[in-house]
Enzyme design. Structure first.
Site, PDB file in Angstrom:
ATOM      1  N   VAL A  69      33.262  28.718  33.999  1.00 46.55           N
ATOM      2  CA  VAL A  69      34.579  28.213  34.777  1.00 46.55           C
ATOM      3  C   VAL A  69      34.487  28.657  36.021  1.00 46.55           C
ATOM      4  CG1 VAL A  69      37.264  28.456  34.714  1.00 46.55           C
ATOM      5  CG2 VAL A  69      35.963  28.224  32.592  1.00 46.55           C
ATOM      6  N   ALA A 114      34.619  33.344  39.197  1.00 44.75           N
ATOM      7  CA  ALA A 114      33.953  32.546  38.165  1.00 44.75           C
ATOM      8  C   ALA A 114      33.792  33.358  37.000  1.00 44.75           C
ATOM      9  CB  ALA A 114      32.701  31.725  38.690  1.00 44.75           C
ATOM     10  N   LYS A 115      33.592  32.900  35.836  1.00 45.60           N
ATOM     11  CA  LYS A 115      33.156  33.513  34.735  1.00 45.60           C
ATOM     12  C   LYS A 115      32.477  32.549  33.526  1.00 45.60           C
ATOM     13  CE  LYS A 115      33.872  37.803  32.852  1.00 45.60           C
ATOM     14  NZ  LYS A 115      34.027  39.107  33.761  1.00 45.60           N
ATOM     15  N   GLY A 116      31.899  33.059  32.854  1.00 40.91           N
ATOM     16  CA  GLY A 116      31.066  32.179  31.739  1.00 40.91           C
ATOM     17  C   GLY A 116      31.060  33.146  30.423  1.00 40.91           C
TER      18      GLY A 116
END
Ligand code: NAD
Length: 425
Positions: A69, A114-116
């Site tokens: 994201v 952002a992050k995953g």
């Protein structure tokens, strides 16, 4: 207003995304004319869901769900970690990405948020299965990551080896050696000295500053730590070196207490042997819920979100909470802690040390010129102390909590960039 509600998540009360949205609502009165742009903070810019099929060692095929994201890219490329955990959801990754936008702006790094994550129990996979899953995930999100687009890093259950596989996969797919595509890499692959302990160091540096303002002497201060991984253990070691007593630790293997303080020189090597603190002989093992009643001066939540609930906030004995984890305190608990006079140094500044040294790593990779560990630590301390001072001044000026003040400083920066860039087309 024609803002359509997001249709793809249905967050419950006290869930990470709901918590984040409430934190944004609280900052609106302090945004002045920039409040016009606040809706941009309440939805991710981009959210990718990927299927990750891998062949297991026994020949079966398993599918995992992965996410990346990008919450906001107004100030620069996306930046944020990748989490492997069975409870990961899109909604959780959205909140973690949004907190990265706020955190990166709070310490004034030229990054968006952002992050995953992958919905998986990595402890149930062999090393080879973990590598195959990591490589397939990297390929799938390869369409939106890159050294100038979005730069992943370690988070819960991910580490330098996983970053090395991500860097190699991206490099193979693009025909380059793209060291700058991830941070938190091993040192000889373009990693930065000081990165592994940077988040814990930031927790310590901001905690030391907060303790000074509370007239709380670190020498002899009693510290409780939840989560004893990368962040929690590094922070605990630094507090112990400063003379504090680590009186309670909780991780996924159990809760241990020792009012005299644990011997870190014995505890640290035993972690590798037992895979957690649960089997440590130098402390008493207690019921997990009793952790929140332990007599202590400083509480460091450094595990997962939503740990400090309203009930636990009422019981907490600490005067100071240092949020090593992202989103450990739900908003109702935040209010209770504020009413009780417990000072909370919020995640979005307290644990920003990791991404700050990730920024140093990214800069070093571009210039192929590497700094010494002393240079890294000095620069890190300077950035953390400077950022915290600005936040504290904002809190004092408006008589608001450090969390709302951090959001005020950060959201002003993000939304100024939003306004100056203007809307496309
Ligand atoms: P990690 O995987 O190294 O360690 C996680 C720790 O939490 C482990 O000790 C584990 O046993 C414990 N834990 C897991 N579930 C638990 C539970 N239900 N109860 C108690 N303990 C539990 O992860 P990490 O990198 O140290 O991350 C911890 C937190 O810090 C996360 O919220 C993460 O997002 C945040 N954070 C990490 C970094 C970083 O650089 N690694 C940076 C900023 C914030």
């Amino acid at each position: 207003m024609n803002n359509q509600p997001l249709s793809f998540v249905h967050p419950g009360p006290d869930s990470p995304w709901t918590t984040y949205l409430m934190q944004v609502d609280r900052v609106v009165p302090y945004l002045g004319h920039l409040a016009r742009w606040v809706e941009t903070l309440k939805r991710p810019k981009r959210a990718l869901i990927v299927d990750i099929p891998i062949e297991l060692d026994d020949g079966e095929v398993a599918h995992f769900e992965g996410y990346r994201v990008q919450h906001n890219l107004s100030r620069g490329p996306g930046k944020g970690g990748v989490r492997y955990h069975p409870d990961v959801t899109l909604e959780e990754v959205m909140a973690l990405a949004a907190w990265m936008s706020v955190k990166n702006a709070a310490v004034n790094l030229p990054f968006g948020g952002a992050k995953g994550g992958i919905r998986v129990d990595p402890k149930a996979l062999s090393n080879k299965e973990l590598e195959r899953m990591t490589r397939r995930y990297t390929s799938e999100i390869g369409i939106i990551i890159g050294p100038q687009q979005d730069i992943p890093a370690p988070d819960v259950n991910t580490n330098p080896q996983i970053m090395a596989w991500m860097m190699d996969t991206y490099s193979m797919n693009t025909g380059t050696t793209a060291t700058g595509v991830v941070t938190g890499k091993p040192i000889h692959l373009g990693g930065s000295l000081g990165r592994v302990k940077a988040t814990g160091r930031g927790v310590f540096v901001t905690g030391r500053e907060a303790a000074r303002r509370l007239n709380l002497d670190l020498n002899g201060a009693r510290v409780a730590v939840q989560g004893f991984g990368n962040v929690g253990s590094a922070a605990a070691e630094l507090f112990a070196q400063a003379g504090a007593k680590i009186v309670a630790i909780q991780d996924h293997t159990g809760t241990i207490v020792n009012a005299k303080g644990m011997d870190m020189a014995v505890l640290m090597p035993s972690l590798k042997q037992y895979g957690g603190v649960g089997a440590f002989k130098g402390a008493e093992k207690v019921d997990d819920e009793a952790f929140w009643d332990v007599a202590c001066d400083i509480m460091i939540p450094a595990a997962l979100e939503g740990q400090i609930t309203a009930d636990r906030a009422r019981r907490l004995k600490a005067r100071l909470v240092l949020e090593g984890a992202n989103g450990p305190t739900v908003p109702s608990a935040d209010d209770i802690l504020a009413d009780r006079g417990v000072l909370v140094v919020p995640d979005v500044i307290c644990n920003a040390g990791g991404v700050t040294v990730s920024y140093f790593e990214w800069v070093q990779d571009f210039s192929s010129f590497f700094w010494t560990e002393d240079e890294i630590n000095l620069r890190l301390d300077k950035i953390m102390i400077g950022a915290l001072k600005k936040i504290w001044d904002t809190a004092d000026r408006h008589r608001i909590t450090l969390r709302t003040a951090t959001f005020a400083v950060a959201c002003e920066r993000i939304l100024t960039a939003r306004e100056e860039r203007g809307l496309y087309p």
